[in-house]
Scaffold this active site. Structure first.
Site, PDB file in Angstrom:
ATOM      1  N   GLU A 275     -49.082  39.858  82.957  1.00  0.00           N
ATOM      2  CA  GLU A 275     -49.177  40.356  81.578  1.00  0.00           C
ATOM      3  C   GLU A 275     -49.819  39.298  80.687  1.00  0.00           C
ATOM      4  O   GLU A 275     -49.192  38.811  79.739  1.00  0.00           O
ATOM      5  CB  GLU A 275     -47.761  40.690  81.056  1.00  0.00           C
ATOM      6  CG  GLU A 275     -47.013  41.713  81.883  1.00  0.00           C
ATOM      7  CD  GLU A 275     -45.524  41.779  81.543  1.00  0.00           C
ATOM      8  OE1 GLU A 275     -45.036  40.927  80.769  1.00  0.00           O
ATOM      9  OE2 GLU A 275     -44.860  42.689  82.054  1.00  0.00           O
ATOM     10  N   ARG A 278     -52.612  35.755  75.419  1.00  0.00           N
ATOM     11  CA  ARG A 278     -53.344  34.673  74.749  1.00  0.00           C
ATOM     12  C   ARG A 278     -54.519  34.143  75.577  1.00  0.00           C
ATOM     13  O   ARG A 278     -55.583  33.853  75.031  1.00  0.00           O
ATOM     14  CB  ARG A 278     -52.357  33.528  74.506  1.00  0.00           C
ATOM     15  CG  ARG A 278     -52.850  32.410  73.624  1.00  0.00           C
ATOM     16  CD  ARG A 278     -51.853  31.241  73.642  1.00  0.00           C
ATOM     17  NE  ARG A 278     -50.492  31.638  73.380  1.00  0.00           N
ATOM     18  CZ  ARG A 278     -49.937  31.666  72.164  1.00  0.00           C
ATOM     19  NH1 ARG A 278     -50.615  31.266  71.119  1.00  0.00           N
ATOM     20  NH2 ARG A 278     -48.685  32.052  72.021  1.00  0.00           N
ATOM     21  N   TYR A 318     -45.156  28.556  63.618  1.00  0.00           N
ATOM     22  CA  TYR A 318     -44.902  27.737  64.812  1.00  0.00           C
ATOM     23  C   TYR A 318     -45.452  26.319  64.671  1.00  0.00           C
ATOM     24  O   TYR A 318     -45.595  25.637  65.685  1.00  0.00           O
ATOM     25  CB  TYR A 318     -45.594  28.334  66.040  1.00  0.00           C
ATOM     26  CG  TYR A 318     -45.435  29.803  66.289  1.00  0.00           C
ATOM     27  CD1 TYR A 318     -44.182  30.393  66.426  1.00  0.00           C
ATOM     28  CD2 TYR A 318     -46.561  30.606  66.463  1.00  0.00           C
ATOM     29  CE1 TYR A 318     -44.060  31.739  66.710  1.00  0.00           C
ATOM     30  CE2 TYR A 318     -46.446  31.960  66.745  1.00  0.00           C
ATOM     31  CZ  TYR A 318     -45.191  32.521  66.866  1.00  0.00           C
ATOM     32  OH  TYR A 318     -45.085  33.856  67.158  1.00  0.00           O
ATOM     33  N   CYS A 343     -48.297  31.294  47.449  1.00  0.00           N
ATOM     34  CA  CYS A 343     -47.299  30.468  46.752  1.00  0.00           C
ATOM     35  C   CYS A 343     -46.123  30.161  47.646  1.00  0.00           C
ATOM     36  O   CYS A 343     -45.001  30.641  47.435  1.00  0.00           O
ATOM     37  CB  CYS A 343     -46.888  31.162  45.454  1.00  0.00           C
ATOM     38  SG  CYS A 343     -48.304  31.275  44.368  1.00  0.00           S
ATOM     39  N   TYR A 372     -52.628  36.522  68.494  1.00  0.00           N
ATOM     40  CA  TYR A 372     -51.560  36.357  67.501  1.00  0.00           C
ATOM     41  C   TYR A 372     -52.142  35.951  66.138  1.00  0.00           C
ATOM     42  O   TYR A 372     -51.544  35.172  65.408  1.00  0.00           O
ATOM     43  CB  TYR A 372     -50.495  35.361  68.010  1.00  0.00           C
ATOM     44  CG  TYR A 372     -49.973  35.752  69.375  1.00  0.00           C
ATOM     45  CD1 TYR A 372     -49.096  36.817  69.499  1.00  0.00           C
ATOM     46  CD2 TYR A 372     -50.419  35.121  70.542  1.00  0.00           C
ATOM     47  CE1 TYR A 372     -48.649  37.227  70.757  1.00  0.00           C
ATOM     48  CE2 TYR A 372     -49.983  35.524  71.794  1.00  0.00           C
ATOM     49  CZ  TYR A 372     -49.095  36.571  71.894  1.00  0.00           C
ATOM     50  OH  TYR A 372     -48.669  36.984  73.130  1.00  0.00           O
TER      51      TYR A 372
END
Ligand SMILES: *Cc1c(COP(=O)(O)O)cnc(C)c1O
Length: 419
Positions: A275, A278, A318, A343, A372
């Site tokens: 699967e 990335r 992250y 902000c 992502y």
């Protein structure tokens, strides 16, 4: 090499100058390279050529754009989906239902029924409770649900805590030590065709050893189940292989990964499923942005760009690194902080980074933004939903429109009783 290179003074995506796209579509905008996507899909498949029976399901969550899915369908990829919405995208892109794997800890009864109706190829069960529910739904519909049981191998993938999925404290799968017993109970349920095991220990994995350990444990579990007379014909090893985010980073390649799997799986006699997300899409996209202004700072300048954490969430979520480069570099370098307009202090792409010197109005890119990226975009601060473009040689097309704040405002209403 990738397909985002300086040609004639400006960065091109394949053979399209990024300033042309920015002028026509505006910024920020994601730009994907078709050639890079195809090459990654082919390289990953070739890396698994030593395995006799392979099924590859692209992790749709990494980049669910319809054009990206269509391209991968044409490369022979199936899809790994985690919601009904993703399933419908995969099917709309032309993926065969039988090539779709449905993962996720919170599949609802409605989603399970919709996936059964669509003829989805495999459910990766994340709990015994889910298996019992799926069996009931399938039986009530007069069908059989093909599935695997996802196991949490309690291995530390060595990745960022927020993208680790295979440790005992993570919510995914069933605990390794009870997995055999759960498998045996679920395999007895009418309505289920339990045919294998699944594992996925995390994302942006940069060291193969934790994956190897997890796969060895899964092989042992499979052997134990077979000894007890259980049928185990499929082993889904998930995704997670990392990509270089910094120029010069040395990571295991798909070939290294494929060799490791081939060694661990040599006696498995099972269809091995993957699967990847990335590793297919990450380096196939950039986020093009324009410098709004360069603001003086006490230690160094702030480069304020028109992309923000709502367009590319990974740095805020992250602490992720994305290389930053001017589209038309002058050769001069500066040390600067790179921030977006939102902000929030977390709307920061980089601190004290040595980058190409840029000025207000200049175009720049965040690299390795194909995974992502757009899929996590939102409209925080009433900003637009970021558009996406795909390039193929010297052609390009908008593959997702910018959704303007006015369109989002138009979907809201004030109830009568407030007036
Ligand atoms: C996120 C996810 C993947 C893909 O991970 P990548 O790191 O993008 O390869 C595969 N399988 C499952 C179950 C996932 O949750």
């Amino acid at each position: 090499m990738d397909h985002f290179q300086i040609i004639g003074g400006a960065m091109n995506a394949e053979h399209v100058p990024l300033p042309d796209i920015a002028r026509a579509v505006g910024t920020p905008v994601y730009v994907y390279s078709r050639a890079t996507l195809s090459r990654h899909a082919q390289v990953f498949r070739q890396a698994l050529a030593a395995l006799p029976k392979v099924h590859i399901a692209f992790a749709v969550k990494s980049n669910p754009n319809l054009a990206v899915l269509r391209l991968l369908a044409k490369e022979g990829y199936g899809a790994d989906v985690v919601s009904e919405g993703e399933m419908n995208r995969a099917l709309a892109a032309g993926m065969a239902p039988g090539d779709v794997v449905f993962s996720g800890v919170g599949k609802t009864a409605r989603e399970l029924a919709a996936a059964l109706k669509a003829g989805i190829g495999q459910f990766n069960l994340e709990s015994e409770e889910e298996g019992v529910e799926l069996a009931q739904i399938a039986a009530s519909m007069g069908v059989v649900a093909t599935c695997t049981l996802r196991v949490n191998p309690d291995v530390d993938a060595g990745t960022h805590a927020k993208i680790s999925t295979g440790k005992a404290e993570n919510k995914f799968g069933v605990a390794y030590d009870v997995a055999g017993a759960i498998y045996t109970r679920l395999s007895a349920l009418p309505g289920l065709n339990l045919r294998g095991l699944a594992v996925h220990i995390g994302s942006q994995i940069t060291d193969l050893e934790p994956s190897r350990q997890a796969f060895v444990k899964m092989g042992a579990l499979m052997a134990g189940l077979r000894e007890q007379g259980q049928r185990v014909t499929h082993m889904d090893l998930g995704g997670g292989l990392g990509v270089p985010y910094k120029a010069g980073d040395m990571l295991p390649t798909p070939a290294d990964y494929g060799a490791m799997v081939a060694e661990v799986a040599k006696d498995w006699d099972a269809t091995v499923m993957f699967e990847p997300g990335r590793v297919i899409t990450g380096n196939a996209g950039v986020l093009v942005t324009q410098v709004v202004r360069v603001k003086q700072g006490s230690a160094r300048p702030w480069v304020v760009v028109d992309a923000a954490m709502n367009d590319l969430a990974r740095p805020a979520m992250y602490d992720a690194w994305h290389d930053f480069a001017a589209v038309q570099p002058t050769g001069d370098m500066i040390e600067a902080n790179i921030v977006g307009p939102i902000c929030e202090s977390s709307d920061t792409f980089a601190m004290a980074r040595t980058i190409d010197a840029v000025q207000a109005g200049d175009l720049a890119v965040f690299r390795t933004a194909g995974a992502y990226g757009a899929t996590m975009a939102n409209t925080y601060n009433s900003r637009a939903l970021v558009p996406e473009v795909m390039v193929d040689g010297d052609k390009w097309a908008i593959v997702a429109n910018r959704i303007e704040p006015a369109a989002i405002l138009a979907a809201e209403q004030v109830p009568d009783w407030l007036d």
